[in-house]
Write a protein that holds these residues in place. Structure first.
Motif, PDB file in Angstrom:
ATOM      1  N   SER A 219      34.587 111.528 187.998  1.00 31.51           N
ATOM      2  CA  SER A 219      34.705 110.075 188.170  1.00 31.51           C
ATOM      3  C   SER A 219      33.729 109.375 187.231  1.00 31.51           C
ATOM      4  O   SER A 219      32.798 110.005 186.708  1.00 31.51           O
ATOM      5  CB  SER A 219      34.421 109.663 189.621  1.00 31.51           C
ATOM      6  OG  SER A 219      33.089 109.951 189.985  1.00 31.51           O
ATOM      7  N   TYR A 220      33.958 108.093 187.019  1.00 33.79           N
ATOM      8  CA  TYR A 220      33.078 107.325 186.155  1.00 33.79           C
ATOM      9  C   TYR A 220      32.963 105.895 186.696  1.00 33.79           C
ATOM     10  O   TYR A 220      33.796 105.435 187.480  1.00 33.79           O
ATOM     11  CB  TYR A 220      33.604 107.292 184.717  1.00 33.79           C
ATOM     12  CG  TYR A 220      34.782 106.359 184.524  1.00 33.79           C
ATOM     13  CD1 TYR A 220      34.620 105.081 183.977  1.00 33.79           C
ATOM     14  CD2 TYR A 220      36.064 106.732 184.912  1.00 33.79           C
ATOM     15  CE1 TYR A 220      35.695 104.227 183.818  1.00 33.79           C
ATOM     16  CE2 TYR A 220      37.144 105.893 184.755  1.00 33.79           C
ATOM     17  CZ  TYR A 220      36.958 104.640 184.210  1.00 33.79           C
ATOM     18  OH  TYR A 220      38.015 103.786 184.055  1.00 33.79           O
ATOM     19  N   ARG A 221      31.923 105.216 186.253  1.00 33.11           N
ATOM     20  CA  ARG A 221      31.724 103.808 186.634  1.00 33.11           C
ATOM     21  C   ARG A 221      31.188 103.056 185.426  1.00 33.11           C
ATOM     22  O   ARG A 221      30.261 103.518 184.768  1.00 33.11           O
ATOM     23  CB  ARG A 221      30.730 103.699 187.792  1.00 33.11           C
ATOM     24  CG  ARG A 221      30.468 102.265 188.268  1.00 33.11           C
ATOM     25  CD  ARG A 221      29.669 102.269 189.565  1.00 33.11           C
ATOM     26  NE  ARG A 221      28.308 102.752 189.365  1.00 33.11           N
ATOM     27  CZ  ARG A 221      27.252 101.974 189.079  1.00 33.11           C
ATOM     28  NH1 ARG A 221      27.431 100.653 188.920  1.00 33.11           N
ATOM     29  NH2 ARG A 221      26.052 102.492 188.922  1.00 33.11           N
TER      30      ARG A 221
ATOM     31  N   ILE B 228      29.025 100.336 184.090  1.00 28.33           N
ATOM     32  CA  ILE B 228      27.882  99.551 184.581  1.00 28.33           C
ATOM     33  C   ILE B 228      27.822  98.187 183.900  1.00 28.33           C
ATOM     34  O   ILE B 228      27.636  97.159 184.541  1.00 28.33           O
ATOM     35  CB  ILE B 228      26.559 100.323 184.347  1.00 28.33           C
ATOM     36  CG1 ILE B 228      26.601 101.662 185.100  1.00 28.33           C
ATOM     37  CG2 ILE B 228      25.364  99.484 184.796  1.00 28.33           C
ATOM     38  CD1 ILE B 228      25.426 102.570 184.795  1.00 28.33           C
TER      39      ILE B 228
ATOM     40  N   LEU C 211      27.816 103.506 180.950  1.00 23.87           N
ATOM     41  CA  LEU C 211      28.660 104.242 181.899  1.00 23.87           C
ATOM     42  C   LEU C 211      27.821 105.143 182.790  1.00 23.87           C
ATOM     43  O   LEU C 211      26.744 105.618 182.391  1.00 23.87           O
ATOM     44  CB  LEU C 211      29.670 105.119 181.146  1.00 23.87           C
ATOM     45  CG  LEU C 211      30.620 104.437 180.163  1.00 23.87           C
ATOM     46  CD1 LEU C 211      31.172 105.461 179.188  1.00 23.87           C
ATOM     47  CD2 LEU C 211      31.748 103.765 180.913  1.00 23.87           C
ATOM     48  N   GLU C 212      28.332 105.407 183.980  1.00 24.49           N
ATOM     49  CA  GLU C 212      27.777 106.437 184.853  1.00 24.49           C
ATOM     50  C   GLU C 212      28.866 107.478 185.082  1.00 24.49           C
ATOM     51  O   GLU C 212      29.955 107.150 185.576  1.00 24.49           O
ATOM     52  CB  GLU C 212      27.338 105.843 186.191  1.00 24.49           C
ATOM     53  CG  GLU C 212      26.721 106.884 187.125  1.00 24.49           C
ATOM     54  CD  GLU C 212      26.436 106.323 188.505  1.00 24.49           C
ATOM     55  OE1 GLU C 212      25.260 106.090 188.813  1.00 24.49           O
ATOM     56  OE2 GLU C 212      27.408 106.121 189.279  1.00 24.49           O
TER      57      GLU C 212
ATOM     58  N   THR D 288      30.092 111.142 186.829  1.00 27.77           N
ATOM     59  CA  THR D 288      29.830 112.074 187.924  1.00 27.77           C
ATOM     60  C   THR D 288      30.648 113.339 187.690  1.00 27.77           C
ATOM     61  O   THR D 288      31.859 113.272 187.434  1.00 27.77           O
ATOM     62  CB  THR D 288      30.225 111.453 189.274  1.00 27.77           C
ATOM     63  OG1 THR D 288      29.497 110.241 189.465  1.00 27.77           O
ATOM     64  CG2 THR D 288      29.897 112.407 190.425  1.00 27.77           C
TER      65      THR D 288
ATOM     66  N   LYS E 203      25.009 113.744 188.013  1.00 29.50           N
ATOM     67  CA  LYS E 203      25.358 112.419 187.491  1.00 29.50           C
ATOM     68  C   LYS E 203      24.565 112.151 186.224  1.00 29.50           C
ATOM     69  O   LYS E 203      23.443 112.646 186.072  1.00 29.50           O
ATOM     70  CB  LYS E 203      25.060 111.316 188.508  1.00 29.50           C
ATOM     71  CG  LYS E 203      26.014 111.264 189.679  1.00 29.50           C
ATOM     72  CD  LYS E 203      25.734 110.036 190.547  1.00 29.50           C
ATOM     73  CE  LYS E 203      26.740 109.945 191.689  1.00 29.50           C
ATOM     74  NZ  LYS E 203      26.510 108.722 192.512  1.00 29.50           N
TER      75      LYS E 203
ATOM     76  N   THR F  26      23.840 108.861 183.192  1.00 29.71           N
ATOM     77  CA  THR F  26      24.062 107.506 182.699  1.00 29.71           C
ATOM     78  C   THR F  26      23.924 107.516 181.183  1.00 29.71           C
ATOM     79  O   THR F  26      22.992 108.115 180.644  1.00 29.71           O
ATOM     80  CB  THR F  26      23.046 106.518 183.295  1.00 29.71           C
ATOM     81  OG1 THR F  26      23.171 106.538 184.714  1.00 29.71           O
ATOM     82  CG2 THR F  26      23.304 105.101 182.796  1.00 29.71           C
TER      83      THR F  26
END
Length: 573
Positions: free
Chosen positions: A500-502, A504, A526-527, A529, A541, A543
């Motif tokens: 997964s990614y997020r 930021i 980006l973060e 996982t 994780k 960043t």
């Protein structure tokens, strides 16, 4: 809006709040005050150097919070020139020609040294060099025009400060939503500086901003809007949103020019016919009510610019309604001249009221009406032609986007997550920061995932900038992919996969490749996982910040930094 930008606002506000009364007392003793004459409406001895506090507060906060680059330096240098021009005028009354010269110098600094202009302007059937010259002329006119427009509305207590704050907050909010944190921060620092001054400037004012403040604020608004205003649409419409938000000062300036020409006066000759004067004297509303009404109207135009992004038809409808109401106000108050009442005259054909102007039947008036009708007809024809050309350019731009749409490569054996991201890339066909987010996310997932790799494979190559691809591969072999073959051969790579990614943050980058100056760069944070703890990184994780460039209508990665190794710079040879 994040807390960091709010902090920038708060610091500049406090500095300004402290500086304003101190500077006001000092300059009042020095005799730098607003002199009373037939055009002024204030009473008593009031300092006119509040702009000095605005400028000082902005400069201190900018030095503390802004990352400097050539564009920021150009803006600050140009701002100093425009501030000194206004400050000298507050003390010695510069001639209009010398004041204009200072504005032109400030504008040329950001255009030539800062490279800030409508450089992406494209017009069909017109050579690139001519289009570029036209864009520079428009840029110069925009900066000088908005600078003077803000100066002209500085006629009532708190008016210029309040309208400029609403404008800058609109710019900041739009920019933040679009991922342009740099513009948002720059705008809010100036909002704070003006806000601290407004505390002392609202009716009854204890201090005026003077030309040093009004010119500086107008200059900053014009330049900030040229940085992009947060919108990624065609440059042909880049100034559309700022023009809508600045409808009050822009319209007031244009009407002032027409009024003075109609009355055979010099364009730079001051008068009491401005919008705020009409509210205060013609409608007897007083200073406070007049200012609050203009705040409200400016806010309505600001809301309209927001609506346009999602509901263009509604926004255009609201804009037309606001313009019609404004036109009626101009005619009712005789803002241009007592004879200028075209809308009211036409409306009275149906209303038939004795209180409204009528079409007279005298021969002289019929002759005048014929000339007016012919002129109005010519005006309508010109408007239709301009609308046709504008629509043609707009649709030409849309077609060019469709023709230039780049098909991004789908790598072999993509993971489920990569397939999801790839679909998002294809949804965002326009090359902007939204597409940049997903391109960078795809690159990062491909680079850090080994579960789909064979021996000597290096992820992310398809999305890296082609001229730097060799440097990227050399870097990867020495860093993340140093022991990749060991994991792949032993089958231990199956769990080394981004699950997964997020995103930021996403904002314009200060990075520029040598030889590729002037293009748009983005920093996407980006973060990521992983399915399980990544044995190479020792983390589950991570960043990272991925920097990409918008060139040839394609987003390409040029650099990334995951803070895992001593040197992640893959831009320089």
């Amino acid at each position: 809006m994040d807390m960091e930008i709010i902090l920038h606002l708060g610091v500049s506000f406090v500095i300004s709040l402290i500086f304003v009364p101190i500077i006001g007392r000092i300059t009042k003793k020095l005799g730098i005050i607003a002199h009373i004459n037939e055009r002024t409406i204030h009473k008593g001895i009031i300092s006119r150097t509040g702009g000095y506090a605005i400028y000082a507060a902005f400069l201190i906060a900018a030095a503390a919070f802004l990352k400097t680059d050539q564009q920021i330096n150009a803006i600050l240098i140009g701002g100093l020139v425009i501030f000194l021009t206004g400050f000298y005028d507050d003390i010695h009354d510069l001639s209009p020609k010398l004041k204009l010269l200072g504005q032109l110098i400030a504008a040329l600094i950001v255009i030539i040294y800062g490279g800030i202009s409508l450089k992406d302007l494209t017009l069909p059937f017109i050579p690139t060099n001519i289009t570029y010259a036209i864009s520079l002329i428009i840029t110069l006119g925009w900066i000088v025009g908005i600078t003077n427009a803000m100066n002209l509305i500085d006629g009532l207590d708190g008016l210029c400060a309040g309208i400029s704050m609403i404008t800058l907050m609109t710019i900041s909010a739009s920019s933040f939503i679009a991922g342009r944190g740099d513009i948002a921060s720059l705008s809010m620092i100036l909002v704070g500086a003006i806000g601290g001054f407004l505390v002392y400037n609202f009716h009854p004012a204890k201090i005026f901003m003077g030309d040093c403040g009004a010119l500086f604020i107008g200059y900053m608004i014009s330049v900030i809007s040229l940085l992009g205003f947060g919108y990624e649409t065609s440059t042909f419409f880049t100034l559309g949103a700022p023009i809508v938000v600045l409808a009050i000062p822009v319209a007031d300036t244009l009407i002032a020019i027409i009024r003075r020409r109609v009355n055979h006066k010099q364009i730079d000759e001051a008068d009491r016919g401005h919008l705020h004067h009409q509210l205060m004297f013609k409608l007897n509303l007083g200073q406070t009510k007049s200012v609050l009404i203009l705040y409200l109207v400016t806010a309505l135009f600001a809301i309209d610019s927001f609506i346009y992004e999602r509901h263009p038809i509604r926004a255009v409808t609201l804009f037309i309604v606001l313009l019609i109401l404004f036109e009626l106000f101009v005619e009712v108050t005789d803002m241009i001249s007592r004879k200028y009442k075209p809308v009211l005259t036409i409306a009275n054909i149906f209303i038939k009221s004795d209180k409204l102007p009528k079409i007279k039947e005298s021969a002289a008036f019929k002759k005048y009406l014929w000339r007016l009708t012919r002129g109005f007809g010519l005006f309508v024809v010109i408007c239709i032609v301009i609308t046709g050309i504008g629509s043609g350019v707009y649709y030409y731009h849309l077609e060019s986007i469709k023709k230039k749409t780049v098909v991004y490569e789908k790598v072999n054996s993509p993971t489920t997550l990569m397939n999801q991201i790839y679909s998002e890339i294809n949804k965002h066909t326009e090359v902007n920061n939204e597409q940049a987010k997903y391109v960078c996310a795809y690159f990062a997932c491909d680079y850090y995932t080994l579960s789909n790799k064979g021996r000597n494979d290096i992820g992310g190559q398809a999305y890296f900038y082609k001229s730097r691809l060799s440097a990227f591969k050399n870097y990867a072999k020495k860093d993340y992919y140093k022991d990749a073959n060991k994991y792949i051969s032993s089958g231990k790579n199956k769990n080394i996969e981004v699950s997964s990614y997020r995103i930021i943050s996403a904002q314009r980058s200060q990075v520029e490749l040598s030889g590729l100056e002037g293009y748009r760069y983005y920093d996407i944070q980006l973060e990521l996982t992983f399915k399980k703890k990544n044995p190479i990184l020792g983390k589950e994780k991570i960043t990272l910040t991925v920097t990409c460039i918008n060139k040839d209508d394609k987003i390409s990665v040029v650099s990334f930094d995951d803070d895992q190794s001593e040197n992640n710079d893959v831009i320089e040879s």
